[in-house]
Design an enzyme around this catalytic site. Structure first.
Site, PDB file in Angstrom:
ATOM      1  N   ASP A  38      55.067  15.373  78.362  1.00 33.12           N
ATOM      2  CA  ASP A  38      55.635  14.313  77.521  1.00 33.12           C
ATOM      3  C   ASP A  38      55.999  13.092  78.349  1.00 33.12           C
ATOM      4  OD1 ASP A  38      57.694  15.813  78.698  1.00 33.12           O
ATOM      5  OD2 ASP A  38      59.096  15.422  77.063  1.00 33.12           O
ATOM      6  N   GLY A 121      65.703  27.695  77.951  1.00 33.68           N
ATOM      7  CA  GLY A 121      64.450  26.985  77.763  1.00 33.68           C
ATOM      8  C   GLY A 121      64.175  26.592  76.334  1.00 33.68           C
ATOM      9  N   ASP A 169      61.842  17.063  73.547  1.00 32.64           N
ATOM     10  CA  ASP A 169      62.893  17.926  73.024  1.00 32.64           C
ATOM     11  C   ASP A 169      63.703  17.226  71.952  1.00 32.64           C
ATOM     12  OD1 ASP A 169      61.952  19.651  74.923  1.00 32.64           O
ATOM     13  OD2 ASP A 169      63.716  19.533  76.220  1.00 32.64           O
TER      14      ASP A 169
END
Length: 383
Positions: A38, A121, A169
């Site tokens: 990303d 995670g 995220d």
């Protein structure tokens, strides 16, 4: 349906002596494929999940925001706007959200999590930031869209907390669509919701090995990608290809760039395989992603490698790989729903190498809605 914790409301009442006025749920996320790309302008394929952070909030009685967590205890209070440097407690994350979005109203905050553990995670930090940002966006009527909240929360984590993370995220936690994974094209932030096919479940396999994102090699990996771009004179590694990487003579930097280039292509291939229901292709792409993260990006660990091997040996497994930043944390698997109970039982029996007494967690989850205000049942008061 999101798994919303009642612990936050109960904790709020005990700590602050009143009823919360606003309740937010912000989901964790699991990335199906497309790891560590990303921040290299690559496409990613996460899904918000039905486990996450519940945050209850109400007005503060003084000029400071006070925060308490069911899992982490009392956080350091902070004023608005929050001052730098950030305090050292977990409350630096809601402070970062307040700093980034320009919060105006000091709040009392209580939070609890249905995620298995911080550092597993599943992006508990992004969920906490989004929960706080969504609460202030609502209370102060700031009018930010989910995408804008994601961008501001990334800004807060980068510049206030000091973690040089990408935006995947935050986008997953802010913009999740129930029943869908999100194909996010990072340069444009264009989102294509992709249905998770019926008959396929998402399983999360937490190794029980925690990792601190700020203290891990995350920032180092990002710097190595930036060095590759400098050598190749490219704005991002999205513009690179494998032959071009021969211009990089540093073997470590070259391996990092090779992971990025090959992982970007795997995301596009995975989209096509998922649309076609090609289980064999899905499995091979997820296996190749894990191998690249292990060998070229070097962010796996023995426990993650063993869990992924156990998943492929378990009934009903379509594909598996580590997910998240690595250095511990969790793996993700796509599993035939009819075999998911047997799959989880099989993986649970697999021993973790060199780890005794580690609290590993294995569960199936669902793709969930992004961060949102929720209605909580209020206790009845007898008159």
């Amino acid at each position: 349906m999101a798994t919303i914790s009642d612990d936050a409301a109960s904790l709020y009442r005990r700590r602050f002596g009143t009823e919360p006025q606003t309740t937010v749920f912000a989901p964790g996320r699991v990335n199906l494929i497309g790891e560590h790309i990303d921040y290299n302008n690559g496409p990613v394929f996460p899904a918000a999940i039905n486990l996450g952070i519940t945050l209850c909030a109400g007005p503060s009685a003084d000029s400071q925001t006070h925060a308490i967590s069911a899992e982490l205890g009392e956080g350091g209070p902070f004023s608005l706007p929050p001052e730098l440097p950030a305090n050292s407690s977990w409350s630096r994350y809601p402070a970062a959200a307040a700093w980034a979005i320009g919060a105006k109203s000091p709040l009392n905050i209580a939070v609890s999590s249905t995620l298995p553990a911080a550092g597993c995670g599943l992006s508990s930090s992004a969920a906490l930031l989004l929960a706080a940002a969504t609460a202030w966006n609502h209370v102060d009527r700031l009018g930010h869209t989910p995408t804008k909240l994601a961008q501001l929360c990334q800004l807060g984590e980068n510049h206030y907390v000091g973690v040089n993370c990408g935006i995947m995220d935050q986008m997953a936690s802010a913009c999740g669509v129930e029943g869908h994974a999100l194909l996010i094209d990072i340069p444009t932030l264009e989102i294509t919701p992709v249905p998770v096919p019926e008959g396929i479940s998402v399983a999360v396999l937490d190794t029980g090995v925690p990792r601190s994102l700020a203290e891990s090699g995350y920032n180092e990996r990002r710097a190595q990608c930036e060095e590759a771009c400098r050598i190749l004179d490219l704005p991002s590694l999205r513009e690179a290809n494998l032959p071009l990487l021969d211009l990089i003579f540093d073997p470590t930097v070259k391996r990092r760039a090779r992971h990025v280039v090959t992982e970007i292509q795997r995301v596009w291939d995975f989209r096509d395989a998922l649309a076609a229901g090609d289980a064999d292709r899905i499995g091979s792409l997820m296996a190749a992603s894990h191998a690249s993260l292990r060998d070229d990006y070097e962010v796996s660990c023995p426990e993650l490698d063993e869990i992924v091997s156990a998943a492929y040996a378990a009934p009903g497994c379509i594909g598996a790989r580590m997910t998240g930043a690595g250095f511990g944390g969790a793996a993700v698997a796509l599993v035939e729903t009819e075999h998911v109970t047997r799959f989880l039982h099989s993986v649970e029996q697999y021993p973790a190498p060199g780890v005794k007494g580690v609290n590993r967690t294995f569960f199936a989850c669902q793709a969930s809605q992004g961060a949102h205000i929720v209605a909580m049942d209020r206790p009845k008061v007898s008159l």
